[in-house]
Scaffold this motif. Structure first.
Motif, mmCIF file in Angstrom:
data_model
loop_
_atom_site.group_PDB
_atom_site.id
_atom_site.type_symbol
_atom_site.label_atom_id
_atom_site.label_comp_id
_atom_site.label_asym_id
_atom_site.label_seq_id
_atom_site.Cartn_x
_atom_site.Cartn_y
_atom_site.Cartn_z
ATOM 1 N N LEU A 198 5.619 -3.764 4.957
ATOM 2 C CA LEU A 198 4.313 -4.319 5.333
ATOM 3 C C LEU A 198 3.493 -4.707 4.111
ATOM 4 N N ARG A 199 3.542 -3.880 3.077
ATOM 5 C CA ARG A 199 2.729 -4.168 1.894
ATOM 6 C C ARG A 199 3.234 -5.420 1.169
ATOM 7 N N THR A 200 4.548 -5.663 1.233
ATOM 8 C CA THR A 200 5.103 -6.873 0.636
ATOM 9 C C THR A 200 4.622 -8.117 1.376
ATOM 10 N N LEU A 201 4.493 -8.011 2.695
ATOM 11 C CA LEU A 201 4.095 -9.158 3.521
ATOM 12 C C LEU A 201 2.585 -9.319 3.618
ATOM 13 N N ARG A 202 1.841 -8.404 3.028
ATOM 14 C CA ARG A 202 0.401 -8.321 3.295
ATOM 15 C C ARG A 202 -0.327 -9.635 3.039
ATOM 16 N N LYS A 203 -0.188 -10.185 1.846
ATOM 17 C CA LYS A 203 -0.910 -11.411 1.518
ATOM 18 C C LYS A 203 -0.336 -12.619 2.260
ATOM 19 N N ARG A 204 0.989 -12.642 2.394
ATOM 20 C CA ARG A 204 1.652 -13.806 2.974
ATOM 21 C C ARG A 204 1.324 -13.979 4.453
ATOM 22 N N GLU A 205 1.162 -12.864 5.154
ATOM 23 C CA GLU A 205 1.000 -12.941 6.601
ATOM 24 C C GLU A 205 -0.371 -12.500 7.096
ATOM 25 N N ASP A 264 -2.845 -10.120 5.526
ATOM 26 C CA ASP A 264 -3.435 -8.820 5.221
ATOM 27 C C ASP A 264 -3.255 -7.770 6.310
ATOM 28 N N ARG A 265 -2.114 -7.804 6.989
ATOM 29 C CA ARG A 265 -1.840 -6.748 7.966
ATOM 30 C C ARG A 265 -0.981 -5.683 7.279
ATOM 31 N N ALA A 266 -1.624 -4.633 6.787
ATOM 32 C CA ALA A 266 -0.881 -3.568 6.105
ATOM 33 C C ALA A 266 -1.473 -2.229 6.483
ATOM 34 N N TYR A 267 -0.622 -1.295 6.854
ATOM 35 C CA TYR A 267 -1.052 0.043 7.227
ATOM 36 C C TYR A 267 -0.770 1.004 6.080
ATOM 37 N N ASP A 268 -1.580 2.067 5.984
ATOM 38 C CA ASP A 268 -1.232 3.152 5.088
ATOM 39 C C ASP A 268 -0.259 4.079 5.835
#
Length: 529
Positions: A185-192, A194-198
């Motif tokens: 998720l963190r890898t895709l965060r900017k590309r998709e 900003d959907r990133a969970y802790d």
């Protein structure tokens, strides 16, 4: 009291390790810092950056790391024992301090952004200290496909690191499944968007409806069903793909060679599409484990090419070579062993693909067609064309089968914007360039490519002009028959006596070829990247 920022020269893995363990001891307040034998992720982080030429470590103390802050709030703040809520970050550089007395600010003002190799975050958990960490993808060989550029700010100096985020499971807030999902998720965060969970949010999402044990601590990990629910809750479409012959009740036998080929064929398009793939492994050591595939290595000379067979209905078949043939190993983030690790087809001493049970690519929610469906459709379109040459008696069966044996097939998911940019800057037939830049296209397309096998191995050194065929497929199509959009075939590259190539477009209503255009070919072109 140590300075919040401290510059230390470091020229080897031993130097970095000594700095890391000293900081970990100060951070946790524990004098019995865990031994290197139990700290594989930290050890391998130190080794990885050492081989890339690290020369200095900038220690940043009292870091408010967002991910550990979330873990702290969810779990560690409720413990009776006192656990610090701040982390320490080790920033890594390829240039050494100018002198033993050089100040941190003088060093930062002097260095170039290109000298920055990333950072390791140490959290105050002695048994699993590696928190949110990003090491430059340049420190490893092969092709890292799922990475991004992340900004870093230190004392007013703006830097950036291009890599894939890594985290070790802490076995309390999250196990290997949560760590792998977090990394994806963190890898895709900017590309998709900003959907990133802790890690705590991933556990909460996974166990919202399906609970098999305690959620705090979550030492038992997640089931496949819980993993797919966590990915879905984060805004992606989890595509669960079984690998090999896995049976929960009878264990998991190692894959056969044919099954390994099938697994690579299934995973390869997603990795090539910059889509991280969570892999669930059941190694002989026992217990399930999750890693995330982010890239692959390369070989110029495949020992056993991965073939794709297309039965033609007359007892004969076309056989293409799959692009995965040049991929001897996947590159994975393995929270148990470290970032940028090799996942070989077979390896009795380490995790390997032969013990894969499932793969879960994180597809965007607007992609309705899987890579498997798109690949079969691309094969069908191309094979029908080649069958037409035999039916028209322009080529014999043997000639066409020999031709397909000299071609490589590759599939990837490509943004419309990238397709148009690719057409604008690369040499190709003017008719194809015009179609690709002006025709109506969905946001994302599956690009099924045909390459000359004689030139494809050279991609390991530099991108080559090897592309001679292309089928664009609507990734939002739910009716496979009506999903092809365009086929281009560089016929002079296939049949030197022909003077022109061809473009065929489909009618989306009927699902049938609707229009064709003769093209003036400029030779093989570069692939879509």
């Amino acid at each position: 009291m140590p300075n919040r920022l401290q510059l230390i020269g470091a020229a080897s893995a031993k130097d970095i390790r000594e700095i890391a363990y000293a900081e970990l001891k100060d951070l946790t307040g524990k004098t019995e810092a865990a031994s290197p034998s139990t700290q594989a992720p930290l050890e391998n982080c130190c080794k990885a950056v050492a081989t890339s030429g690290v020369a200095a470590v900038l220690v940043q103390r009292k870091v408010q790391d967002p991910d550990f802050s979330a873990e702290f709030a969810a779990y560690y703040s409720r413990q009776f024992a006192s656990v610090p809520k701040q982390c320490t970050r080790l920033h890594l550089f390829s240039v050494a301090p100018a002198s033993p007395n050089e100040t941190v600010l003088d060093f930062l003002d002097r260095i170039s952004p290109a000298d920055y190799l990333g950072f390791i975050t140490l959290r105050p958990v002695i048994k699993s200290p590696v928190g949110a960490t990003i090491l430059s993808s340049s420190i490893t060989g092969g092709f890292i496909r799922s990475d991004d550029s992340f900004p870093v700010h230190i004392a007013g100096k703006e830097l950036s690191v291009r890599g894939t985020p890594f985290m070790q499971q802490d076995n309390a807030v999250g196990a290997c499944a949560q760590a792998s999902i977090w990394m994806a998720l963190r890898t895709l965060r900017k590309r998709e968007g900003d959907r990133a969970y802790d890690p705590a949010q991933i556990t909460d999402a996974a166990t919202r409806y399906f609970v098999t044990g305690r959620t705090r601590p979550n030492r038992g990990g997640l089931t496949q069903q819980q993993m797919t629910e966590a990915i879905r809750a984060a805004g992606y479409s989890p595509h669960l793909m079984p690998l090999g012959d896995f049976w929960y009740s009878n264990g998991h036998p190692a894959m056969s060679d044919d099954q390994l080929d099938s697994a690579l064929r299934a995973i390869h398009p997603y990795v090539e599409s910059q889509i991280p793939v969570v892999l669930i492994l059941f190694p002989p050591s026992g217990g399930g484990h999750a890693v995330v595939a982010i890239g692959h290595t390369w070989t110029d000379n495949p020992q056993a090419p991965v073939k794709v067979k297309v039965n033609r209905g007359n007892g004969k078949a076309f056989r293409f070579t799959h692009a995965a043939s040049w991929t001897p190993s996947l590159i994975v983030h393995n929270d148990n062993t470290g970032p940028y690790r090799l996942l070989d087809r077979r390896n009795p001493a380490d995790y390997s693909l032969e013990h894969g049970a499932s793969a879960i690519p994180l597809l965007p929610t607007d992609v309705f067609m899987s890579a498997e469906e798109a690949f079969e459709l691309g094969l069908q379109v191309v094979s029908s064309l080649f069958d037409g040459f035999v039916t028209a008696k322009l080529r014999t069966d043997a000639e066409m089968e020999a031709l397909t044996d000299s071609l490589v097939v590759r599939l990837s998911l490509v943004d419309k914007r990238k397709i148009r940019q690719w057409a604008a800057v690369n040499p190709m037939s003017p008719e194809l360039r015009e179609e690709l830049r002006l025709m109506e296209l969905p946001k994302r397309l599956w690009a099924f490519e045909l390459h000359l096998a004689s030139r494809y191995p050279q991609h390991g050194h530099a991108i080559q002009n090897s592309l001679i065929g292309l089928v664009l497929i609507d990734s939002t199509g739910d009716d496979v028959a009506s999903s092809p959009l365009l086929m281009h075939m560089n016929l002079p590259e296939l049949f030197p006596q022909l003077q022109s190539g061809a473009i065929v477009k489909w009618d989306s209503t009927t699902g049938l070829p609707d229009a064709s255009v003769k093209t003036n070919e400029q030779g093989a072109t570069l692939p879509v990247r």
